[in-house]
Write a protein that holds these residues in place. Sequence first.
Motif, PDB file in Angstrom:
ATOM      1  N   ARG A  35       0.815  -1.211   0.000  1.00  0.00           N
ATOM      2  CA  ARG A  35       0.000   0.000   0.000  1.00  0.00           C
ATOM      3  C   ARG A  35       0.855   1.271   0.000  1.00  0.00           C
ATOM      4  NH1 ARG A  35      -4.141   0.803   4.268  1.00  0.00           N
ATOM      5  NH2 ARG A  35      -4.866   2.267   2.671  1.00  0.00           N
ATOM      6  N   TRP A  36       2.101   1.194   0.491  1.00  0.00           N
ATOM      7  CA  TRP A  36       2.891   2.411   0.641  1.00  0.00           C
ATOM      8  C   TRP A  36       4.274   2.326   0.007  1.00  0.00           C
ATOM      9  CZ3 TRP A  36       7.314   1.045   3.183  1.00  0.00           C
ATOM     10  CH2 TRP A  36       7.255  -0.051   4.037  1.00  0.00           C
ATOM     11  N   ALA A  42       3.071   8.071   0.222  1.00  0.00           N
ATOM     12  CA  ALA A  42       2.212   6.905   0.464  1.00  0.00           C
ATOM     13  C   ALA A  42       2.491   6.308   1.837  1.00  0.00           C
ATOM     14  CB  ALA A  42       2.432   5.862  -0.628  1.00  0.00           C
ATOM     15  N   LEU A  43       3.764   6.269   2.240  1.00  0.00           N
ATOM     16  CA  LEU A  43       4.118   5.734   3.558  1.00  0.00           C
ATOM     17  C   LEU A  43       3.523   6.594   4.670  1.00  0.00           C
ATOM     18  CD1 LEU A  43       5.610   3.926   5.538  1.00  0.00           C
ATOM     19  CD2 LEU A  43       7.705   5.228   5.070  1.00  0.00           C
ATOM     20  N   THR A  46      -0.322   6.167   4.701  1.00  0.00           N
ATOM     21  CA  THR A  46      -0.745   4.854   5.192  1.00  0.00           C
ATOM     22  C   THR A  46      -0.550   4.753   6.696  1.00  0.00           C
ATOM     23  OG1 THR A  46      -0.151   3.858   3.067  1.00  0.00           O
ATOM     24  CG2 THR A  46      -0.448   2.369   4.924  1.00  0.00           C
TER      25      THR A  46
END
Length: 436
Positions: A35-36, A42-43, A46
């Motif tokens: 997901r990241w 994104a990290l 998330t």
Amino acid sequence: MNRILTIELRRSAALGAALLMAVAGAIVLHATAGRWSSGWMALASTQREYLAILSPLAMAAGAWDSYRRHRANVAELFTTVPRPRRQHIVPILLATGLAVIGAYLVTLLAAAPRIADTARYLPPAAFAVVVVGLAAMIASVWLGLAVGRLVPALATAPALAVIGFVLLIFAPHALPDGGVTAAFSPVMGMSMFSDYDTVSGEVSGAQALWMVAVAVAGVVLFAAHNRKVAFTALFPLSLGATAAVLVVPTGDAYDHKRLDSVAQELVCTDDTPRVCVSRAHEGLLPEVLPKARHALELLAGTPVVAAHEDTTTFTPPTSPRPRADTALMTITVDKHGHLAHRDRFEATMLTNVFTGPLSCGDSRNFQVATAAAYWLLDREPTVGPKGLEFEDPEAEKLWKGLKALPRAEADARVTAVYQAARKCQDTTTILTRSAR
């Protein structure tokens, strides 16, 4: 103060709670690395989503610490010491606050090495997302301290954890998806629908204002001597709520500030054939370059002389301007931060070329495009990612037909497919008849 703070960290439950939160956060992040893994934004986003787990744990930790103090009659002991009350509560607030800050940052640092060698783009918005996450953790643990002091019972901590989890998970889904809702939920608006998504500064600012208000209210409740003083906690809450609503964008302004235009900008090679990737995927250029140039070599019979990443997004809808001399590449990132589906990269790129612009909107040409792409690669066509490939009988039939033709005739038909695709014409019969 340093000595007092050290003693407070050792005697309280802060360090143990921080260790639990750090381990839980790291496990959840690594379990969902896909997901990241595309980048720092994104990290950060998330991790903010997983405040649905970390925030209730922080509230429970604060409530448990207050219960332990109540059971040990620490408040009664402090009344015998002739010092202002703030000197008693400030070390507690600092110790618990530093503990949850450390847990949040350790969780982030534990995940960072996975993408450190490929994630080059670090937008300022990512720092804002992390800062709001830290503010949410502080607000959670201080609110837990206050609730634990007001309701000093063994069941308070687990009850607070369950209530916090339910509210953070289900409340955003029960409320309309908009700026006002996002301002009061630290996990709202963090879902990434593309590698170019971002969180606007206004949203982060509104969330930060509300988290600060909750933190201040928690301090007031924790330090209050009586109910009259406790009611003053409503003041920072009302002030923070008003400020958050005034700052946060609403309606179209909220929806349209989710894309980072800088992340979508193309970063290109200096030499030719020119290969460009988005700034968000700049670290993948060394992995993309040889495969993209090999595909361009196979397209030597067409006007295509360059390759650009396809930066199309669906929410909101954006797409690059089609160019006859440019092939679009679909870049996806695996859970380790590197190029995913490497074995299919060239096939996907060539299939995109022979399918034509997305604006054509005709899916009937996909089998023809697949057959033409795999004929250039001299490989039998398959569909699907590695490990999940399945055969496409129609594409395989067309591919075998091309293989049976003389090279010059097959070349002519593949070129005709490209020309028809660029004009959004039907290509379904081109490979089964002579090229005109």
